[in-house]
Design a protein around this motif. Structure first.
Motif, PDB file in Angstrom:
ATOM      1  N   ARG A   1       0.824  -1.213   0.000  1.00 54.59           N
ATOM      2  CA  ARG A   1       0.000   0.000   0.000  1.00 54.59           C
ATOM      3  C   ARG A   1       0.858   1.263   0.000  1.00 54.59           C
ATOM      4  NH1 ARG A   1      -2.994  -1.381   4.059  1.00 54.59           N
ATOM      5  NH2 ARG A   1      -4.681  -2.233   2.832  1.00 54.59           N
ATOM      6  N   THR A   2       1.968   1.248   0.738  1.00 54.85           N
ATOM      7  CA  THR A   2       2.731   2.480   0.922  1.00 54.85           C
ATOM      8  C   THR A   2       3.931   2.626  -0.005  1.00 54.85           C
ATOM      9  OG1 THR A   2       4.048   1.456   2.673  1.00 54.85           O
ATOM     10  CG2 THR A   2       2.077   2.663   3.342  1.00 54.85           C
ATOM     11  N   SER A   3       4.373   1.545  -0.628  1.00 56.18           N
ATOM     12  CA  SER A   3       5.565   1.644  -1.472  1.00 56.18           C
ATOM     13  C   SER A   3       5.197   1.460  -2.942  1.00 56.18           C
ATOM     14  CB  SER A   3       6.589   0.589  -1.068  1.00 56.18           C
ATOM     15  OG  SER A   3       6.152  -0.686  -1.468  1.00 56.18           O
ATOM     16  N   SER A   4       6.190   1.612  -3.776  1.00 52.13           N
ATOM     17  CA  SER A   4       5.965   1.409  -5.211  1.00 52.13           C
ATOM     18  C   SER A   4       6.424   0.013  -5.650  1.00 52.13           C
ATOM     19  CB  SER A   4       6.716   2.485  -6.005  1.00 52.13           C
ATOM     20  OG  SER A   4       8.101   2.378  -5.753  1.00 52.13           O
ATOM     21  N   LEU A   5       6.680  -0.864  -4.701  1.00 52.26           N
ATOM     22  CA  LEU A   5       7.131  -2.221  -5.026  1.00 52.26           C
ATOM     23  C   LEU A   5       5.998  -3.034  -5.635  1.00 52.26           C
ATOM     24  CD1 LEU A   5       9.229  -3.064  -1.843  1.00 52.26           C
ATOM     25  CD2 LEU A   5      10.058  -2.316  -4.074  1.00 52.26           C
ATOM     26  N   SER A   6       6.358  -3.841  -6.616  1.00 51.95           N
ATOM     27  CA  SER A   6       5.354  -4.679  -7.282  1.00 51.95           C
ATOM     28  C   SER A   6       5.153  -5.979  -6.512  1.00 51.95           C
ATOM     29  CB  SER A   6       5.823  -5.008  -8.702  1.00 51.95           C
ATOM     30  OG  SER A   6       6.958  -5.852  -8.644  1.00 51.95           O
ATOM     31  N   HIS A   7       4.115  -6.719  -6.906  1.00 53.01           N
ATOM     32  CA  HIS A   7       3.855  -8.021  -6.297  1.00 53.01           C
ATOM     33  C   HIS A   7       5.039  -8.959  -6.514  1.00 53.01           C
ATOM     34  CE1 HIS A   7      -0.649  -7.048  -6.890  1.00 53.01           C
ATOM     35  NE2 HIS A   7      -0.241  -6.637  -5.717  1.00 53.01           N
ATOM     36  N   ALA A   8       5.627  -8.899  -7.701  1.00 45.18           N
ATOM     37  CA  ALA A   8       6.754  -9.776  -8.021  1.00 45.18           C
ATOM     38  C   ALA A   8       7.966  -9.459  -7.137  1.00 45.18           C
ATOM     39  CB  ALA A   8       7.129  -9.633  -9.489  1.00 45.18           C
ATOM     40  N   THR A   9       8.218  -8.190  -6.874  1.00 47.06           N
ATOM     41  CA  THR A   9       9.347  -7.803  -6.032  1.00 47.06           C
ATOM     42  C   THR A   9       9.124  -8.268  -4.599  1.00 47.06           C
ATOM     43  OG1 THR A   9       9.703  -5.863  -7.418  1.00 47.06           O
ATOM     44  CG2 THR A   9      10.766  -5.866  -5.257  1.00 47.06           C
ATOM     45  N   ILE A  10       7.922  -8.068  -4.100  1.00 43.73           N
ATOM     46  CA  ILE A  10       7.597  -8.513  -2.738  1.00 43.73           C
ATOM     47  C   ILE A  10       7.709 -10.037  -2.651  1.00 43.73           C
ATOM     48  CG2 ILE A  10       5.764  -8.679  -1.007  1.00 43.73           C
ATOM     49  CD1 ILE A  10       6.824  -5.914  -1.077  1.00 43.73           C
ATOM     50  N   ALA A  11       7.228 -10.742  -3.670  1.00 38.65           N
ATOM     51  CA  ALA A  11       7.289 -12.207  -3.678  1.00 38.65           C
ATOM     52  C   ALA A  11       8.733 -12.698  -3.653  1.00 38.65           C
ATOM     53  CB  ALA A  11       6.560 -12.763  -4.898  1.00 38.65           C
ATOM     54  N   ALA A  12       9.616 -11.983  -4.329  1.00 41.93           N
ATOM     55  CA  ALA A  12      11.029 -12.367  -4.337  1.00 41.93           C
ATOM     56  C   ALA A  12      11.675 -12.184  -2.963  1.00 41.93           C
ATOM     57  CB  ALA A  12      11.782 -11.548  -5.379  1.00 41.93           C
ATOM     58  N   LEU A  13      11.131 -11.299  -2.160  1.00 41.91           N
ATOM     59  CA  LEU A  13      11.690 -11.015  -0.839  1.00 41.91           C
ATOM     60  C   LEU A  13      11.047 -11.832   0.278  1.00 41.91           C
ATOM     61  CD1 LEU A  13      11.847  -7.120  -1.177  1.00 41.91           C
ATOM     62  CD2 LEU A  13      13.759  -8.741  -1.365  1.00 41.91           C
ATOM     63  N   THR A  14       9.997 -12.569  -0.040  1.00 43.88           N
ATOM     64  CA  THR A  14       9.260 -13.356   0.955  1.00 43.88           C
ATOM     65  C   THR A  14       9.211 -14.818   0.523  1.00 43.88           C
ATOM     66  OG1 THR A  14       7.127 -13.010  -0.129  1.00 43.88           O
ATOM     67  CG2 THR A  14       7.780 -11.365   1.498  1.00 43.88           C
ATOM     68  N   PRO A  15       8.772 -15.687   1.407  1.00 39.41           N
ATOM     69  CA  PRO A  15       8.644 -17.095   1.022  1.00 39.41           C
ATOM     70  C   PRO A  15       7.387 -17.380   0.194  1.00 39.41           C
ATOM     71  CG  PRO A  15       8.072 -16.830   3.335  1.00 39.41           C
ATOM     72  CD  PRO A  15       8.567 -15.496   2.843  1.00 39.41           C
TER      73      PRO A  15
ATOM     74  N   THR B   1       4.601 -16.952  -3.072  1.00 38.03           N
ATOM     75  CA  THR B   1       4.605 -16.776  -4.527  1.00 38.03           C
ATOM     76  C   THR B   1       3.946 -15.435  -4.866  1.00 38.03           C
ATOM     77  OG1 THR B   1       2.454 -17.832  -4.818  1.00 38.03           O
ATOM     78  CG2 THR B   1       4.408 -19.272  -4.887  1.00 38.03           C
ATOM     79  N   GLU B   2       4.090 -15.054  -6.127  1.00 40.54           N
ATOM     80  CA  GLU B   2       3.479 -13.801  -6.571  1.00 40.54           C
ATOM     81  C   GLU B   2       1.962 -13.863  -6.453  1.00 40.54           C
ATOM     82  OE1 GLU B   2       3.639 -10.892 -10.496  1.00 40.54           O
ATOM     83  OE2 GLU B   2       5.065 -12.557 -10.311  1.00 40.54           O
ATOM     84  N   GLU B   3       1.383 -15.011  -6.743  1.00 44.05           N
ATOM     85  CA  GLU B   3      -0.073 -15.161  -6.637  1.00 44.05           C
ATOM     86  C   GLU B   3      -0.535 -15.045  -5.182  1.00 44.05           C
ATOM     87  OE1 GLU B   3      -3.831 -15.131  -7.574  1.00 44.05           O
ATOM     88  OE2 GLU B   3      -2.239 -15.082  -9.057  1.00 44.05           O
ATOM     89  N   THR B   4       0.239 -15.578  -4.257  1.00 45.31           N
ATOM     90  CA  THR B   4      -0.103 -15.443  -2.836  1.00 45.31           C
ATOM     91  C   THR B   4      -0.038 -13.987  -2.411  1.00 45.31           C
ATOM     92  OG1 THR B   4       0.753 -17.657  -2.385  1.00 45.31           O
ATOM     93  CG2 THR B   4       0.495 -16.194  -0.503  1.00 45.31           C
ATOM     94  N   VAL B   5       0.966 -13.264  -2.882  1.00 45.26           N
ATOM     95  CA  VAL B   5       1.084 -11.835  -2.566  1.00 45.26           C
ATOM     96  C   VAL B   5      -0.117 -11.087  -3.142  1.00 45.26           C
ATOM     97  CG1 VAL B   5       2.468  -9.743  -2.922  1.00 45.26           C
ATOM     98  CG2 VAL B   5       3.588 -11.904  -2.346  1.00 45.26           C
ATOM     99  N   ARG B   6      -0.550 -11.444  -4.353  1.00 47.06           N
ATOM    100  CA  ARG B   6      -1.754 -10.818  -4.927  1.00 47.06           C
ATOM    101  C   ARG B   6      -2.979 -11.115  -4.064  1.00 47.06           C
ATOM    102  NH1 ARG B   6       0.493 -11.485 -10.075  1.00 47.06           N
ATOM    103  NH2 ARG B   6      -0.185 -13.632 -10.277  1.00 47.06           N
ATOM    104  N   GLY B   7      -3.074 -12.353  -3.575  1.00 46.62           N
ATOM    105  CA  GLY B   7      -4.191 -12.724  -2.695  1.00 46.62           C
ATOM    106  C   GLY B   7      -4.175 -11.928  -1.399  1.00 46.62           C
ATOM    107  N   ILE B   8      -2.991 -11.724  -0.843  1.00 40.26           N
ATOM    108  CA  ILE B   8      -2.856 -10.915   0.376  1.00 40.26           C
ATOM    109  C   ILE B   8      -3.310  -9.484   0.100  1.00 40.26           C
ATOM    110  CG2 ILE B   8      -1.180  -9.897   1.973  1.00 40.26           C
ATOM    111  CD1 ILE B   8       0.432 -12.534   1.681  1.00 40.26           C
ATOM    112  N   ALA B   9      -2.923  -8.945  -1.057  1.00 39.34           N
ATOM    113  CA  ALA B   9      -3.324  -7.580  -1.419  1.00 39.34           C
ATOM    114  C   ALA B   9      -4.847  -7.482  -1.532  1.00 39.34           C
ATOM    115  CB  ALA B   9      -2.664  -7.170  -2.734  1.00 39.34           C
ATOM    116  N   ARG B  10      -5.452  -8.469  -2.194  1.00 36.32           N
ATOM    117  CA  ARG B  10      -6.923  -8.466  -2.316  1.00 36.32           C
ATOM    118  C   ARG B  10      -7.586  -8.599  -0.955  1.00 36.32           C
ATOM    119  NH1 ARG B  10      -6.791 -12.988  -5.599  1.00 36.32           N
ATOM    120  NH2 ARG B  10      -5.383 -12.381  -7.233  1.00 36.32           N
ATOM    121  N   GLU B  11      -7.040  -9.478  -0.128  1.00 33.42           N
ATOM    122  CA  GLU B  11      -7.589  -9.727   1.208  1.00 33.42           C
ATOM    123  C   GLU B  11      -7.598  -8.466   2.062  1.00 33.42           C
ATOM    124  OE1 GLU B  11      -5.684 -12.053   4.964  1.00 33.42           O
ATOM    125  OE2 GLU B  11      -5.780 -13.190   3.106  1.00 33.42           O
ATOM    126  N   HIS B  12      -6.590  -7.619   1.897  1.00 36.91           N
ATOM    127  CA  HIS B  12      -6.468  -6.403   2.704  1.00 36.91           C
ATOM    128  C   HIS B  12      -6.905  -5.139   1.954  1.00 36.91           C
ATOM    129  CE1 HIS B  12      -4.489  -8.123   6.245  1.00 36.91           C
ATOM    130  NE2 HIS B  12      -3.972  -8.993   5.400  1.00 36.91           N
TER     131      HIS B  12
END
Length: 103
Positions: A61-75, A77-88
């Motif tokens: 929400r606060t940064s310009s990082l993409s889902h793919a960038t966040i997924a690369a920094l976390t355990p 996947t990109e689809e899970t990060v998208r789901g988290i974004a939708r959830e919140h």
């Protein structure tokens, strides 16, 4: 000198390992402490998991990082990060490129 399995059979509780019901040994009550500790550990794990998911959503929400960038920094996947974004309720960074034929 051999080991007799017959002598130890009365003290062994192998039913849980064979998929059967767990039975208490005569004169002993099953311990409840490990079960409670397991429930507490699961609750703590779920709390930490939700905290991490909220942190990812806040970062999206606060940064310009993409889902793919966040997924690369976390355990996750990109689809899970998208789901988290939708959830919140995090809005996508760019407009969808695919449009419905019904529009």
């Amino acid at each position: 000198m051999g080991v007799s399995l017959e002598a130890d059979h009365q003290h062994a509780d192998v039913a849980p390992f064979l998929g059967g019901p767990r039975t208490a040994q005569p004169g002993r009550e099953p311990h409840r402490r490990p079960r409670r500790a397991g429930h507490k550990a699961e609750a703590l794990l779920e709390e930490k998991r939700q905290t991490a998911r909220k942190a990812v959503a806040d970062e999206l929400r606060t940064s310009s990082l993409s889902h793919a960038t966040i997924a690369a920094l976390t355990p996750w996947t990109e689809e899970t990060v998208r789901g988290i974004a939708r959830e919140h309720g995090v809005t996508p960074k760019r407009k969808p490129t695919v449009r419905s034929i019904k529009d």
